[in-house]
Design a protein around this motif. Structure first.
Motif, mmCIF file in Angstrom:
data_model
loop_
_atom_site.group_PDB
_atom_site.id
_atom_site.type_symbol
_atom_site.label_atom_id
_atom_site.label_comp_id
_atom_site.label_asym_id
_atom_site.label_seq_id
_atom_site.Cartn_x
_atom_site.Cartn_y
_atom_site.Cartn_z
ATOM 1 N N PHE A 144 0.819 -1.209 0.000
ATOM 2 C CA PHE A 144 0.000 0.000 0.000
ATOM 3 C C PHE A 144 0.855 1.263 0.000
ATOM 4 O O PHE A 144 0.621 2.191 -0.782
ATOM 5 N N ASP A 145 1.869 1.307 0.872
ATOM 6 C CA ASP A 145 2.688 2.507 0.979
ATOM 7 C C ASP A 145 3.509 2.764 -0.278
ATOM 8 O O ASP A 145 3.653 3.910 -0.720
ATOM 9 N N ARG A 147 2.665 1.809 -3.264
ATOM 10 C CA ARG A 147 1.716 2.213 -4.309
ATOM 11 C C ARG A 147 1.353 3.698 -4.181
ATOM 12 O O ARG A 147 1.163 4.389 -5.184
ATOM 13 N N VAL A 148 1.263 4.183 -2.950
ATOM 14 C CA VAL A 148 1.027 5.615 -2.756
ATOM 15 C C VAL A 148 2.189 6.412 -3.345
ATOM 16 O O VAL A 148 1.997 7.418 -4.036
ATOM 17 N N ASP A 150 4.247 5.439 -5.740
ATOM 18 C CA ASP A 150 4.176 5.319 -7.201
ATOM 19 C C ASP A 150 3.163 6.298 -7.780
ATOM 20 O O ASP A 150 3.431 7.001 -8.766
ATOM 21 N N ARG A 151 1.978 6.326 -7.173
ATOM 22 C CA ARG A 151 0.920 7.206 -7.691
ATOM 23 C C ARG A 151 1.325 8.675 -7.555
ATOM 24 O O ARG A 151 1.130 9.479 -8.463
ATOM 25 N N ALA A 167 -2.762 11.113 -3.452
ATOM 26 C CA ALA A 167 -2.355 9.755 -3.810
ATOM 27 C C ALA A 167 -2.817 8.763 -2.756
ATOM 28 O O ALA A 167 -3.265 7.653 -3.078
ATOM 29 N N LEU A 168 -2.732 9.154 -1.481
ATOM 30 C CA LEU A 168 -3.179 8.290 -0.398
ATOM 31 C C LEU A 168 -4.669 8.001 -0.498
ATOM 32 O O LEU A 168 -5.112 6.847 -0.379
ATOM 33 N N GLU A 171 -5.387 5.594 -3.395
ATOM 34 C CA GLU A 171 -5.023 4.205 -3.108
ATOM 35 C C GLU A 171 -5.955 3.583 -2.073
ATOM 36 O O GLU A 171 -6.226 2.375 -2.117
ATOM 37 N N ALA A 174 -8.862 2.356 -3.897
ATOM 38 C CA ALA A 174 -8.557 1.165 -4.705
ATOM 39 C C ALA A 174 -8.008 0.019 -3.853
ATOM 40 O O ALA A 174 -7.481 -0.949 -4.414
ATOM 41 N N LEU A 175 -8.107 0.113 -2.537
ATOM 42 C CA LEU A 175 -7.486 -0.865 -1.641
ATOM 43 C C LEU A 175 -7.919 -2.297 -1.960
ATOM 44 O O LEU A 175 -9.108 -2.583 -2.094
ATOM 45 N N ARG A 232 -10.907 -0.978 4.554
ATOM 46 C CA ARG A 232 -10.482 0.414 4.718
ATOM 47 C C ARG A 232 -10.706 0.896 6.144
ATOM 48 O O ARG A 232 -9.875 1.615 6.706
#
Length: 304
Positions: A144-145, A147-148, A150-151, A167-168, A171, A174-175, A232
């Motif tokens: 998750f972290d 991916r944040v 990356d975004r 970004a957080l 994500e 989209a979790l 979430r």
């Protein structure tokens, strides 16, 4: 030990604090009797090349003036050599300095600690993590972290200073669980559904998030923290506890300790010390005593 030491400076660290921090740090070190030269780079590869040249030339210490990004470069220059590393922490996160008990955003105090260590016992040895040819001092992040991150990197400057927050949120929306394959040391490969897996040489990342709370810098082991599949609501309820390190008590969180760990998952990028490593799979290992740091020993006064 030579009395010539090298300040390795990132002038843009902490929104310009790096350039200003070099001056009081250099003044303190010169007052302590050291000859100080400064190294800057046009970009990260050039800065790393210059730092390595200083180490190869026999500088008495490499002292990084900046944040965790610059420290990451400095570690690549000094790891596995007898050259000690000092840190004048003036970046945004400063997790490596915090893990060592060093002053943060106080260049003169940090300079006094470095000078005291150089004149005293020469600092202390600590472990580093290594993934391929990349060394890290704090945490390797995946899931998750990462991916944040990356975004946020894809968004660039479009979102301005709210890039990370946007970004957080994206994500979180989209979790979804990530199928990991995790191998500790030479043991059996475990298949787990997880939100993230963090591998800690140190205990924190992201400016004080103690994701690997309890990780020790000198135990010869990496802490592997696995946050299992959760929704979430659970993630948002557990997340604030990361700053205190109390999230490790949650039933969705497990901690392993190992000399090495292999992580595999589709479509994931790993980051270490906040810097992009590359895609999984990868193997991270703990290298005991890989660097000597100009920092107080645990429980000792820092002299600041």
């Amino acid at each position: 030990m030579t009395h010539e030491i090298t300040l390795f400076v990132n002038p843009t660290a902490g929104r310009g604090r790096g350039a200003h921090a070099a001056q009081p740090a250099a003044r303190v070190l010169r007052d302590a009797g050291f000859s100080v030269r400064t190294v800057l780079g046009e970009d990260a590869p050039d800065a790393l090349r210059r730092a390595r040249e200083a180490v190869a030339a026999g500088t008495g210490a490499l002292i990084a003036v900046g944040g965790d990004g610059l420290v990451s470069l400095a570690l690549r220059a000094v790891a596995g050599t007898p050259t000690p590393l000092g840190v004048i922490a003036v970046g945004t996160g400063n997790d490596f300095a915090r893990s060592l008990g060093l002053p943060v955003r106080d260049p003169a105090a940090a300079g006094r600690v470095a000078a005291g260590a150089l004149k005293g016992d020469g600092g202390r040895g600590i472990d580093l993590g290594r993934a391929g040819d990349h060394w890290f001092g704090t945490v390797l992040a995946s899931g998750f972290d990462s991916r944040v991150n990356d975004r946020g990197n894809r968004m660039g400057r479009i979102a301005g200073r709210f890039t990370y927050e946007l970004a957080l949120l994206a994500e979180l929306a989209a979790l979804r669980p990530i199928p990991y394959r995790i191998t500790l040391d030479d043991g059996e490969t475990r298949e787990v559904e997880a939100i993230l897996v963090a591998v800690g040489n140190g205990d924190s990342y992201g400016g004080g998030m103690r994701i690997c709370a309890g990780a020790a810098l000198d135990d010869g082991l990496l802490d592997v923290v696995v946050v299992a599949d959760c929704d979430r609501r659970t993630l948002l309820r557990v997340f604030p506890r990361v700053y205190r390190g109390t999230h490790l008590d949650h039933p969705k969180v497990t901690v392993h300790r190992a000399r090495s760990v292999r992580l595999a998952a589709e479509g994931l990028t790993a980051y270490a010390d906040g810097e992009r490593l590359g895609p999984l799979p990868l193997t991270a290992e703990c290298v005991p005593g890989a660097v000597r740091v100009l920092a107080p020993r645990p429980g000792a006064a820092d002299g600041a």
